[in-house]
Write a protein that holds these residues in place. Structure first.
Motif, PDB file in Angstrom:
ATOM      1  N   ASP A 225      57.264  17.537   3.291  1.00  0.00           N
ATOM      2  CA  ASP A 225      56.044  18.300   3.590  1.00  0.00           C
ATOM      3  C   ASP A 225      56.352  19.784   3.757  1.00  0.00           C
ATOM      4  O   ASP A 225      55.600  20.644   3.282  1.00  0.00           O
TER       5      ASP A 225
ATOM      6  N   LYS B 252      60.344  12.287  -4.582  1.00  0.00           N
ATOM      7  CA  LYS B 252      59.277  12.946  -3.835  1.00  0.00           C
ATOM      8  C   LYS B 252      59.421  14.472  -3.891  1.00  0.00           C
ATOM      9  O   LYS B 252      58.422  15.194  -3.977  1.00  0.00           O
TER      10      LYS B 252
ATOM     11  N   CYS C   3      60.122  12.555   5.290  1.00  0.00           N
ATOM     12  CA  CYS C   3      58.718  12.911   5.024  1.00  0.00           C
ATOM     13  C   CYS C   3      58.397  14.303   5.555  1.00  0.00           C
ATOM     14  O   CYS C   3      57.688  15.077   4.896  1.00  0.00           O
ATOM     15  N   GLN C   4      58.901  14.625   6.738  1.00  0.00           N
ATOM     16  CA  GLN C   4      58.675  15.958   7.294  1.00  0.00           C
ATOM     17  C   GLN C   4      59.375  17.025   6.472  1.00  0.00           C
ATOM     18  O   GLN C   4      58.850  18.120   6.269  1.00  0.00           O
TER      19      GLN C   4
ATOM     20  N   SER D 155      62.316  13.581   9.882  1.00  0.00           N
ATOM     21  CA  SER D 155      62.328  12.552   8.841  1.00  0.00           C
ATOM     22  C   SER D 155      62.306  13.170   7.455  1.00  0.00           C
ATOM     23  O   SER D 155      61.992  14.362   7.290  1.00  0.00           O
TER      24      SER D 155
END
Length: 309
Positions: A84, A117, A80-81, A78
């Motif tokens: 990170d 982000k 998000c991964q 994703s």
């Protein structure tokens, strides 16, 4: 929101610089004066190793990050991964990080969210490719569908409006790999330049650099050109300098080296039922501790836990 300040956790107070990550990356990528190189990183360890080797910038590879997580490079990991993983890469070196953002994980809204982000996590730039979601790795299969040129231009404009100069925006063109030919690649390059891209990444999976060199001759440096010579690795770097290419990305070599080394070591340990024979061929624990700066932790311990000793 401004770019995230460079973290001092990994490398101590000397890490901070007066230039933002985007400014440092822009000086490397957005110039035809000197050929620059970006080395693949997929985690904090690979970032630290690349910096120690002497590289001046990093490529947060989507393929390598996905592989390190046990996923395939088809948007199984994703956004998000990805974000990170980028944060760990940023925190583990002083180098600017250009992030492989695939196609932005959806439409213009997903792309601008990803860019925002990434800026917050300290990335220096993002490369977006004109693929459809979910993407397929460029080197697998034939005739990959391309995003509509106007829709993808909208994605680029949305990202640029969101992060302005805080991220270097690289537009990656898949037309040659998808079999659409040079005219389509040039048409898309002009559209993406008009949409606000800072540089053009022209991708090819031929075994020679003929396609990308032909592109640069036709393009005539309207924007800096970035290449990824994964398949045409035999081409001498002098050819890229002569073509006034801006940046070469070594896109997946750390993770491939790690896979090869781990496979070899695991096979030997199984076969030999022990590790005595492989110890001379792997990093010592002292090398691990030195690379990750355990010495800084010891100094901090003395300063903060035992200030009166």
């Amino acid at each position: 929101m401004k770019s995230k300040p460079q973290s001092v956790l990994a490398n101590g107070p000397d890490r901070c610089t007066t230039s933002s990550p985007a400014e440092v990356l822009r000086a490397q990528v957005c110039s035809n004066l000197e050929l620059s190189f970006l080395m693949e990183a997929h985690d904090g360890l690979s970032a630290a190793i690349a910096e120690r080797a002497g590289f001046k910038g990093l490529w947060a590879s989507g393929l390598s990050i996905a592989s390190s997580l046990g996923y395939r490079d088809v948007n199984e990991a994703s956004w998000c991964q990805l974000v990170d993983a980028v944060e760990r890469i940023v925190d583990s070196s002083k180098l600017p990080v250009l992030v492989d953002g695939d196609g932005g994980f959806g439409n213009f809204n997903n792309a601008r969210l990803l860019a925002r982000k990434l800026r917050q996590r300290g990335a220096a730039g993002v490369a977006l490719e004109d693929s459809c979601f979910p993407k397929m790795n460029s080197l697998i299969g034939d005739r990959h569908p391309l995003a509509d040129i106007h829709e993808f231009s909208g994605r680029l404009r949305a990202v640029k409006d969101t992060v302005a100069e805080d991220l270097v925006l690289v537009a990656r063109i898949e037309a040659l790999i998808a079999g659409h030919g040079m005219d389509e690649a040039i048409l898309r390059a002009h559209a993406y330049a008009d949409a606000g891209a800072d540089a053009i990444l022209i991708h090819s999976r031929k075994s020679t650099a003929d396609e990308v060199l032909s592109f640069t001759r036709t393009w005539q440096s309207r924007l800096p050109v970035v290449i990824v010579p994964t398949t045409y690795y035999r081409t001498p770097v002098s050819a890229y300098r002569n073509a006034r290419i801006s940046t070469v990305i070594w896109a997946n070599h750390s993770v491939r080296a790690a896979i090869a080394a781990m496979q070899q070591i695991c096979r030997r340990i199984i076969a030999e039922e022990g590790v005595a024979g492989i110890e001379p061929n792997i990093a010592t624990l002292d090398e691990v501790f030195e690379l990750l700066r355990y010495d800084e932790l010891a100094r901090a311990d003395a300063r903060y836990l035992h200030p009166l000793d």
